[in-house]
Design a protein around this motif. Structure first.
Motif, PDB file in Angstrom:
ATOM      1  N   LEU A  39     -49.745  14.249 -27.231  1.00  0.00           N
ATOM      2  CA  LEU A  39     -49.832  12.866 -26.762  1.00  0.00           C
ATOM      3  C   LEU A  39     -51.015  12.793 -25.814  1.00  0.00           C
ATOM      4  O   LEU A  39     -50.989  13.362 -24.718  1.00  0.00           O
ATOM      5  N   THR A  40     -52.076  12.138 -26.219  1.00  0.00           N
ATOM      6  CA  THR A  40     -53.276  12.075 -25.396  1.00  0.00           C
ATOM      7  C   THR A  40     -53.072  11.113 -24.229  1.00  0.00           C
ATOM      8  O   THR A  40     -52.180  10.249 -24.241  1.00  0.00           O
ATOM      9  N   ALA A  41     -53.922  11.273 -23.219  1.00  0.00           N
ATOM     10  CA  ALA A  41     -53.847  10.375 -22.060  1.00  0.00           C
ATOM     11  C   ALA A  41     -54.103   8.929 -22.469  1.00  0.00           C
ATOM     12  O   ALA A  41     -53.473   8.006 -21.933  1.00  0.00           O
ATOM     13  N   LEU A 183     -40.351  11.062 -31.004  1.00  0.00           N
ATOM     14  CA  LEU A 183     -40.881  11.119 -29.653  1.00  0.00           C
ATOM     15  C   LEU A 183     -40.054  12.090 -28.831  1.00  0.00           C
ATOM     16  O   LEU A 183     -38.826  12.134 -28.949  1.00  0.00           O
ATOM     17  N   TYR A 184     -40.741  12.859 -27.989  1.00  0.00           N
ATOM     18  CA  TYR A 184     -40.068  13.791 -27.078  1.00  0.00           C
ATOM     19  C   TYR A 184     -40.149  13.218 -25.669  1.00  0.00           C
ATOM     20  O   TYR A 184     -41.243  12.959 -25.163  1.00  0.00           O
ATOM     21  N   VAL A 185     -38.991  13.018 -25.068  1.00  0.00           N
ATOM     22  CA  VAL A 185     -38.894  12.392 -23.759  1.00  0.00           C
ATOM     23  C   VAL A 185     -38.535  13.457 -22.724  1.00  0.00           C
ATOM     24  O   VAL A 185     -37.645  14.287 -22.952  1.00  0.00           O
ATOM     25  N   ASP A 195     -45.582  13.113 -29.195  1.00  0.00           N
ATOM     26  CA  ASP A 195     -45.201  12.363 -30.387  1.00  0.00           C
ATOM     27  C   ASP A 195     -45.639  13.129 -31.624  1.00  0.00           C
ATOM     28  O   ASP A 195     -46.656  13.814 -31.623  1.00  0.00           O
ATOM     29  N   THR A 196     -44.841  13.047 -32.681  1.00  0.00           N
ATOM     30  CA  THR A 196     -45.195  13.656 -33.968  1.00  0.00           C
ATOM     31  C   THR A 196     -44.792  12.711 -35.082  1.00  0.00           C
ATOM     32  O   THR A 196     -43.843  11.922 -34.946  1.00  0.00           O
ATOM     33  N   ARG A 197     -45.514  12.824 -36.198  1.00  0.00           N
ATOM     34  CA  ARG A 197     -45.196  12.053 -37.399  1.00  0.00           C
ATOM     35  C   ARG A 197     -45.025  12.989 -38.585  1.00  0.00           C
ATOM     36  O   ARG A 197     -45.494  14.123 -38.559  1.00  0.00           O
ATOM     37  N   ARG A 198     -44.372  12.497 -39.638  1.00  0.00           N
ATOM     38  CA  ARG A 198     -44.010  13.351 -40.757  1.00  0.00           C
ATOM     39  C   ARG A 198     -45.232  14.002 -41.386  1.00  0.00           C
ATOM     40  O   ARG A 198     -45.247  15.222 -41.618  1.00  0.00           O
TER      41      ARG A 198
END
Length: 528
Positions: A39-41, A183-185, A195-198
Motif C-alpha cells: 500500500l503506497t503512501a 485489505l489488511y487492517v 491491499d491485494t487483488r486476485r
C-alpha cells in the motif's frame, strides 16, 4: 586436469541448480511488471477522509495525548492525526510508558516493543485494538465497498515482510467486487496497511514468491531465509562462472572446431551460453549482493543519535493542531492528515490533503514561536545550517540543493509513488573525507537517505547490475524494459537446455534401454 575439474563442477552444479535458474529468469520477468503487494503512501492518503476538528478545545498535541495514554513515543517514531469514524485520533508508534519490573527482568514482552497505538485526540484515552467488526468498517470506509468476511492473520504470504511487525496481528477483510480485493487492517493503528487483488496475488505466485524464495514457511524466519538465499546464490555464481570458462575454452582453444558438440541440446547450450553467460553471471552475482552477504556493505541507516541531533531540543508548542488545520483550510485545502515535525529545535505541523481540484497538497505551519508562519517547505537557511551541524566531529560538508536525481538518490519510475519515497527537491550534505552523504527533504523536514562509501559499490553491484537502473537506461525506460525482457528470454532459453541436459545426466539412455528389456546386438547375442 584443471579442465576436467571445471567440467565436473559445472556439470553437477548444473544438475542441481538448472531448475532454480529457469525459475529465477521466468519469475524475474513477471516480478518486473507485477511487484510485490504493498500500500503506497499515495494510495493511503488518497483514501483518507477529511480531517474534522470541531470546537476550540480540539485537539491535544501528540506529546500530551501520549502522556495521558501512558505511552512513550519511539525515537523517530511517527505521530499522525487523522479520523477514525467521526472522531479525531492520534496514531502513534510508541511503547507503554509503564512496564512491570518483573516483565523487564524476563525476556522482552510484546508490549515492550514499539507498536502502533491509537489515542483519542480530545481526551487522550488509549483506544482498544479494533475488533473484526470494527476493522471491517474501516476497510469499507477505505474502499467504498461492502465487507464480506474477516480473518485474524498473524502472518500470511502477503504480509510476511518484517516492516509489518509493528502492526501484528492483522485483520484481513474480504470485500465484494470482481477483482477479489482484500485489505489488511492494523488493529493498533486502526487503519489499512496493505491491499491485494486476485490478479496481483496470482502473478506474485509465479513472480516475487519463487524469485525471492519467499514462501511464508521460510520467510517468517528472517535469518534462515537470508542464509538459504545466500547459500543458493553462491553456487549459482560458481555455476555461471565455470560456464563462461568452459565456453571460452571450447571456443578458442579447441583446434578441431569452434562448436565441438554435435548433439542438439549440447550444441545449443554452448551457443546460448556464449551469448547469455555474461549477464547470467552478473544477475546471479548481483542477486547475491542484494542480500548483503557477510555484511560486505556495512550499514548506512540514520541512527538515533543523528536523528536526535537533527531534531534538536524540543520546543514548547504555542498553537494546537486545530489552528494549523484552520489555516490550511483557509487556503482552499481539504485537510486529511496532520503530523508534527521537529527540526533544529523548532516545531512545525505538516498538514496534508488535496486542493479543490483533487490535487495532493500540503502546508507547513509553525507550531511554536509568536507567529503562525506558513510555507510549502522549510526555510533553506535552516536546512543548510542543520546539515552542516549534523556531524560535529567531521569537517564541514559541501551542502547543496538538488532539483534533479543523482547517482545514489534516484527513482526507477517517475510516478506518484516516487514523490513520496524519493521527493524532489532535496538538500544534500556530502563529507568528502569518508564519503558519507545525507539527503534531507524540505517538504517533510526528514532525512530521507544516508549513504556511505559502500553505498556506491552497492549501487553498481546490486541495483545497477540486477535492475539495469543505470542513469542512461533510467532516462530511456522503454529501452531498459526491452533489454531486461530480451536478456531474460535468452536466459530462459539457456536454462531450458540446461534442464534437458541435467535430466539426461540423471536418466541416461542405457537406463531407459534397460527398462525396455533385453535387445539383440548386431552379432545375434542378447545384451542388456
Amino acid at each position: 586436469m584443471l579442465k576436467k575439474l571445471v567440467i565436473f563442477v559445472h556439470k553437477w552444479l548444473g544438475v542441481v541448480l538448472a531448475l532454480f535458474f529457469l525459475m529465477w529468469f521466468v519469475s524475474g520477468v513477471v516480478l518486473y511488471f507485477v511487484p510485490f503487494p504493498s500500500l503506497t503512501a499515495a494510495e493511503r492518503l488518497a483514501a483518507l477522509p477529511a480531517l474534522t476538528l470541531e470546537g476550540p478545545g480540539c485537539c491535544l498535541a501528540a506529546q500530551d495525548a501520549a502522556q495521558r495514554a501512558g505511552l512513550r513515543p519511539a525515537v523517530g517514531g511517527e505521530a499522525r492525526l487523522g479520523m477514525l469514524g467521526d472522531a479525531p485520533v492520534w496514531r502513534l508508534l510508541a511503547t507503554e510508558d509503564a512496564v512491570p519490573a518483573r516483565a523487564v527482568a524476563r525476556a522482552p514482552q510484546p508490549d515492550a516493543r514499539p507498536r502502533w497505538r491509537t489515542v483519542d485526540a480530545r481526551s487522550g484515552t488509549l483506544l482498544a485494538p479494533l475488533s473484526p467488526d470494527a476493522a471491517a468498517r474501516v476497510a469499507e470506509a477505505f474502499s467504498g465497498r461492502r465487507a464480506t468476511g474477516t480473518e485474524w492473520v498473524e502472518r500470511d504470504q502477503w504480509t510476511v515482510p518484517q516492516g509489518l511487525d509493528v502492526h501484528r496481528p492483522l485483520i484481513k477483510v474480504l470485500l465484494d467486487g470482481d477483482d477479489g480485493l482484500q485489505l489488511y487492517v492494523s488493529p493498533g493503528a486502526a487503519e489499512v496497511v496493505r491491499d491485494t487483488r486476485r490478479a496481483e496475488r496470482f502473478w506474485n505466485w509465479v513472480g516475487a514468491v519463487p524469485h525471492w524464495i519467499y514462501p511464508t514457511v521460510l520467510r517468517q524466519f528472517p535469518r534462515a531465509w537470508h542464509h538459504v538465499v545466500v547459500w543458493l546464490s553462491i553456487p549459482g555464481v560458481l555455476l555461471a562462472a565455470t560456464g563462461i570458462v568452459l565456453g571460452v575454452w571450447q571456443l578458442f582453444l579447441n583446434r578441431q572446431r569452434w562448436i565441438p558438440y554435435r548433439r542438439f541440446w549440447m550444441r545449443w547450450h554452448h551457443i546460448l551460453g556464449l551469448v547469455a553467460a555474461v549477464f547470467t553471471l552478473t544477475w546471479m552475482f548481483s542477486g547475491l549482493m542484494s542480500m548483503n552477504p557477510f555484511g560486505v556493505f556495512g550499514g548506512a541507516a540514520v541512527g538515533p543519535q543523528a536523528r536526535a541531533q537533527w531534531a534538536g531540543e524540543p520546543a514548547p508548542l504555542s498553537r494546537g493542531p486545530r489552528d494549523a488545520v484552520v489555516l490550511a483550510a483557509a487556503q482552499g485545502m481539504v485537510v486529511q492528515e496532520l503530523d508534527l515535525l521537529r527540526i533544529a529545535g523548532q516545531a512545525w505541523y505538516r498538514v496534508r490533503g488535496r486542493e479543490s481540484a483533487g490535487i495532493p497538497s500540503q502546508w507547513l505551519v509553525r507550531a511554536d514561536g509568536p507567529s503562525a508562519t506558513m510555507a510549502r517547505a522549510l526555510p533553506d537557511a535552516m536546512l543548510r545550517a542543520r546539515l552542516q551541524m549534523l556531524r560535529p566531529e567531521a569537517p564541514a560538508p559541501a551542502v547543496e540543493k538538488m532539483e534533479h536525481y543523482d547517482d545514489l538518490y534516484y527513482a526507477r519510475r517517475q510516478d506518484g509513488a516516487a514523490l513520496h519515497t524519493r521527493p524532489l527537491p532535496v538538500w544534500r550534505a556530502r563529507w568528502a573525507d569518508d564519503g558519507v552523504a545525507v539527503y534531507a527533504d524540505p517538504a517533510s523536514g526528514r532525512i530521507v537517505l544516508r549513504t556511505d562509501a559502500g553505498t556506491a559499490w552497492q549501487r553498481v553491484l546490486y541495483h545497477g547490475l540486477h535492475s539495469l537502473d543505470f542513469a542512461p537506461l533510467l532516462a530511456r525506460p522503454v529501452l531498459r524494459t526491452w533489454l531486461i525482457v530480451e536478456l531474460s528470454l535468452l536466459g530462459v532459453a539457456l536454462c531450458a537446455t540446461s534442464c534437458v541436459i541435467a535430466w539426461r545426466v540423471l536418466v541416461p539412455r542405457r537406463r531407459a534401454a534397460r527398462a525396455q528389456g533385453p535387445a539383440r546386438d548386431a552379432g545375434g547375442a542378447w545384451t542388456a
